[in-house]
Design a protein around this motif. Structure first.
Motif, short mmCIF file in Angstrom:
data_model
loop_
_atom_site.label_atom_id
_atom_site.label_comp_id
_atom_site.label_asym_id
_atom_site.label_seq_id
_atom_site.Cartn_x
_atom_site.Cartn_y
_atom_site.Cartn_z
N ARG A 18 -17.34 -7.50 -6.28
CA ARG A 18 -17.98 -8.26 -5.19
C ARG A 18 -19.45 -7.86 -5.08
O ARG A 18 -20.32 -8.71 -4.84
CB ARG A 18 -17.23 -7.98 -3.87
CG ARG A 18 -17.92 -8.50 -2.62
CD ARG A 18 -18.12 -10.00 -2.64
NE ARG A 18 -16.85 -10.71 -2.55
CZ ARG A 18 -16.76 -12.04 -2.47
NH1 ARG A 18 -17.88 -12.78 -2.48
NH2 ARG A 18 -15.60 -12.65 -2.41
N GLU A 19 -19.74 -6.57 -5.29
CA GLU A 19 -21.13 -6.12 -5.29
C GLU A 19 -21.91 -6.79 -6.42
O GLU A 19 -23.06 -7.21 -6.24
CB GLU A 19 -21.17 -4.59 -5.46
CG GLU A 19 -22.58 -4.00 -5.46
CD GLU A 19 -22.57 -2.50 -5.66
OE1 GLU A 19 -23.65 -1.94 -5.92
OE2 GLU A 19 -21.48 -1.89 -5.58
N CYS A 20 -21.28 -6.91 -7.59
CA CYS A 20 -21.92 -7.61 -8.71
C CYS A 20 -22.17 -9.07 -8.37
O CYS A 20 -23.23 -9.63 -8.69
CB CYS A 20 -21.05 -7.51 -9.96
SG CYS A 20 -20.87 -5.84 -10.63
N TYR A 79 -25.27 -2.84 -14.00
CA TYR A 79 -24.09 -3.45 -13.36
C TYR A 79 -23.04 -3.83 -14.40
O TYR A 79 -21.84 -3.56 -14.24
CB TYR A 79 -24.50 -4.70 -12.58
CG TYR A 79 -24.94 -4.44 -11.16
CD1 TYR A 79 -24.03 -4.00 -10.20
CD2 TYR A 79 -26.26 -4.65 -10.76
CE1 TYR A 79 -24.42 -3.79 -8.88
CE2 TYR A 79 -26.66 -4.43 -9.44
CZ TYR A 79 -25.74 -3.99 -8.52
OH TYR A 79 -26.12 -3.77 -7.22
N ASN A 111 -22.63 -10.40 -5.42
CA ASN A 111 -23.73 -10.49 -4.47
C ASN A 111 -25.07 -10.29 -5.17
O ASN A 111 -26.07 -10.95 -4.83
CB ASN A 111 -23.56 -9.46 -3.35
CG ASN A 111 -22.36 -9.77 -2.47
OD1 ASN A 111 -21.91 -10.91 -2.39
ND2 ASN A 111 -21.83 -8.77 -1.80
N ALA A 112 -25.10 -9.36 -6.13
CA ALA A 112 -26.34 -9.09 -6.86
C ALA A 112 -26.74 -10.28 -7.73
O ALA A 112 -27.92 -10.45 -8.06
CB ALA A 112 -26.19 -7.84 -7.72
N TYR A 167 -16.30 -3.45 -6.19
CA TYR A 167 -17.46 -3.33 -7.08
C TYR A 167 -17.84 -4.68 -7.68
O TYR A 167 -19.03 -5.02 -7.77
CB TYR A 167 -17.18 -2.33 -8.20
CG TYR A 167 -18.32 -2.26 -9.18
CD1 TYR A 167 -19.52 -1.65 -8.84
CD2 TYR A 167 -18.24 -2.86 -10.44
CE1 TYR A 167 -20.60 -1.62 -9.71
CE2 TYR A 167 -19.31 -2.83 -11.33
CZ TYR A 167 -20.48 -2.21 -10.95
OH TYR A 167 -21.54 -2.19 -11.81
#
Length: 307
Positions: free
Chosen positions: A132-134, A106, A136-137, A130
């Motif tokens: 935002r994906e990080c 990531y 969430n992770a 992307y």
């Protein structure tokens, strides 16, 4: 009996509803750590939960992998089916599903993101999604907390167009003044999502700055004559525009810049010149550049007067 019949009826209805859903596809896993979790969830839901035969599970696991991941699964196929399937899943998680490897993947993708051009709302939105994906992770990957480090935030902001740098500085300043706490990764994600929404506004999102006006460029006429010794120096001494000007302006230019009227070099006068150039037109001892295009017989005398 009535209660059991009701349960059977509900089960039949659920099965009927499931049969009407689109077919669930399992993606092929190529070894990308960022794709491991979606792959393993899809595989367990679509295949593992629908068969108790470990031999079938192992064969399907080999079918839906490629590259190094497929090699790992194949290395377990000579084992007992139950043990081989369990070992294959464990090795896949160890090599591709390790939390640190996923977090590093990531981070590497975020830090190597392509620079975003000004007014490119689509690119800015892709970057915001992307990150935002990080974010969430980060809920399950502790190693992603490095995104809250100031130096890493600055690296992420460096991917943005220059005009967004100033807006982000204002956000950071106002946050520190209002809350007396340091800025965090979640604030950057919210900032990018807002800015991308502004750029993609359905009515005013496509307003762009007018292109800069271009002034015409004057080009010198090509010299078709064969150059003699020192002619390349002449071109570098006199600008392209001045070669088209009258004789008096050429002389004034050479005087002002301290050039010799015999060889066009600096540092001495023409009366002291020992390397005078020969005019290609009249064969006199002066540069062709200073030849007067007329029938005046005093051409050489005028060059001597200027020296």
């Amino acid at each position: 009996m009535l209660h059991r019949q009701k349960d059977l009826t509900e089960l039949m209805v659920r099965q009927q509803n499931l049969s009407l859903l689109p077919k669930r596809d399992v993606p092929v896993f190529n070894g990308d750590p960022l794709s491991f979790q979606p792959f393993i969830l899809a595989f367990e839901h679509s295949i593992e939960n629908n068969t108790s035969n470990c031999q079938d599970r192992l064969y399907f696991l080999e079918q839906f992998t490629e590259g190094q991941a497929k090699d790992i699964v194949r290395s377990c196929m000579h084992m007992d089916a139950r043990r081989g399937y369990a070992e294959a899943k464990q090795l896949l998680k160890k090599h591709f599903g390790n939390e640190m490897k996923i977090a590093n993947a990531y981070l590497e993708k975020a830090f190597n993101w392509t620079l975003i051009r000004p007014d490119d709302g689509e690119a800015l939105l892709a970057y915001a999604l992307y990150l935002r994906e990080c974010l969430n992770a980060m809920q399950t990957l502790d190693h992603l907390d490095e995104l809250n480090v100031a130096s890493n935030l600055k690296l992420l902001v460096s991917k943005l167009p220059y005009k967004l740098h100033e807006r982000w500085r204002n956000v950071v300043y106002e946050h520190s003044q209002r809350n007396n706490t340091r800025i965090r990764f979640t604030h950057l994600v919210e900032f990018l999502e807002h800015q991308s929404s502004v750029l993609l506004h359905p009515v005013f999102g496509d307003i762009k700055d007018p292109p800069p006006s271009k002034s015409p460029v004057l080009k010198a006429k090509p010299d078709t004559k064969t150059p003699r010794r020192g002619s390349s120096f002449v071109t570098s001494v006199m600008p392209a525009e001045s070669q088209l000007q009258p004789h008096e302006q050429k002389v004034e230019h050479l005087k002002r810049n301290g050039h010799c009227f015999g060889c066009l070099k600096k540092g001495h006068l023409s009366k002291d010149c020992i390397k005078r150039m020969i005019c290609e037109t009249c064969k006199c001892k002066h540069p062709t550049l200073l030849h007067i295009n007329s029938e005046n017989a005093d051409c050489c005398q005028q060059c001597t007067d200027h020296s």
